[in-house]
Design an enzyme around this catalytic site. Structure first.
Site, PDB file in Angstrom:
ATOM      1  N   SER A 102       0.752  -1.109   0.024  1.00 14.77           N
ATOM      2  CA  SER A 102       0.021   0.104  -0.073  1.00 14.77           C
ATOM      3  C   SER A 102       0.754   1.275  -0.095  1.00 14.77           C
ATOM      4  CB  SER A 102      -1.010   0.136   1.046  1.00 14.77           C
ATOM      5  OG  SER A 102      -2.035   0.945   1.066  1.00 14.77           O
ATOM      6  N   ASP A 232      -9.396  -5.413  -4.875  1.00 16.30           N
ATOM      7  CA  ASP A 232      -8.852  -4.372  -3.951  1.00 16.30           C
ATOM      8  C   ASP A 232      -9.881  -3.149  -3.904  1.00 16.30           C
ATOM      9  OD1 ASP A 232      -7.468  -2.118  -2.790  1.00 16.30           O
ATOM     10  OD2 ASP A 232      -5.499  -3.302  -3.383  1.00 16.30           O
ATOM     11  N   HIS A 260      -7.448  -5.711  -0.212  1.00 15.32           N
ATOM     12  CA  HIS A 260      -6.215  -4.935   0.245  1.00 15.32           C
ATOM     13  C   HIS A 260      -5.697  -5.394   1.568  1.00 15.32           C
ATOM     14  CE1 HIS A 260      -4.153  -1.083  -0.380  1.00 15.32           C
ATOM     15  NE2 HIS A 260      -4.209  -0.842   1.018  1.00 15.32           N
TER      16      HIS A 260
END
Length: 287
Positions: A102, A232, A260
């Site tokens: 991320s 995601d 995610h």
């Protein structure tokens, strides 16, 4: 597992390492508002078992690293890039493989751009390309954006834990079941270890990436592996696709139904992909 607190330039960075220091090193950088524990210990051990010296660390304002007053972070994105190098210097490692998740994947991109000689390879997981016009890329899921708009009392443990648990549910993938009880227990442990999440709200500053980084992804020379779930909710898979297309020779691994997250159900594929990607015969470069 060994622990080391690195003190440099007035900053303390808490780190942990797994495996044999003589093996090729890989530095793991976690995302916003997340301590290094979000790289699960068993995940790190599996990667170490593949012949890698694995290092994870708490970015500033997370875990046990240096914290700043809420709303007054004494750092920015460029400092986060340098912190990655501070960790390597603390272990006396000249060059390492880097993997970021991320926002940590953005820091990894910055590290690969600014310190070409220090990054042997880059793995970018569930992240978005740095320094590009993202207006044509899909936005985050509406339900998650609405959740992000909720006003949270981060000083209230029960409220903070409940909020983070719902966040984890919203960004989980569709392939594997969401383990609510295990996730709650983990968040509670992480909250207590970190002394709360109030300072972690400063991580919003890490998404303020300056103009100096614009239009430079083609300069990345380190071999790039992009891993991205097709479900995601924060960075839709098109973000990972755009990153892989911006760097010559990059590889893209799509996790069907992946969210995610680093779901245990995907660990085998992720670890295998990273082990293959970092399997260069190049010697470990240490000072």
């Amino acid at each position: 597992m060994n622990e080391l607190v690195i003190r440099a330039d007035g900053v303390e960075l808490a780190t942990q390492s797994f495996g044999n220091p003589a093996q090729p090193p890989i530095l793991l950088i976690m995302g916003g508002m997340a301590s290094m524990l979000w790289w699960p210990e068993e995940f790190c051990r599996r990667l170490a078992a593949r012949g890698r010296f694995v290092i994870r660390y708490d970015q500033r304002d997370s875990g046990l690293s240096t914290k700043y007053p809420p709303g007054r972070p004494g750092y920015g994105f460029d400092d986060a890039v340098e912190d990655a190098l501070r960790v390597l210097d603390g272990y006396r490692i000249t060059a390492a493989h880097v993997a970021g998740f991320s926002q940590g994947g953005m820091v990894g991109q910055g590290t690969a751009l600014k310190h070409l000689e220090r990054v042997l390879s880059l793995t970018a997981i569930s992240t978005s390309p740095v320094g590009v016009d993202r207006s044509s890329l899909p936005e985050s899921d509406k339900a998650w954006l609405e959740h992000m708009a909720v006003d949270v009392d981060w000083s209230d443990r029960a409220e903070a834990v409940a909020y983070c648990l719902e966040d984890a549910r919203l960004i989980a993938g569709t392939t594997h079941p969401f383990d609510k009880a295990e996730t709650r227990a983990f968040i509670e442990r992480d909250f207590d270890r970190s002394g709360g999440y109030l300072s972690a709200t400063n991580h919003s500053v890490l998404f303020k990436i300056g103009k100096a980084w614009q239009g430079r992804l083609h300069e990345i020379k380190a071999p790039l592996l992009v891993i991205h779930g097709t479900a995601d909710a924060i960075f839709p898979v098109e973000h990972g696709m755009a990153l892989s297309e911006a760097v010559a020779g990059a590889r893209l691994l799509k996790l069907k139904g992946g969210g995610h997250e680093l779901n245990p159900g995907d660990w085998d594929r992720i670890v295998e992909a990273i082990a293959e990607h970092t399997g260069s015969k190049r010697a470990v470069d240490r000072r």
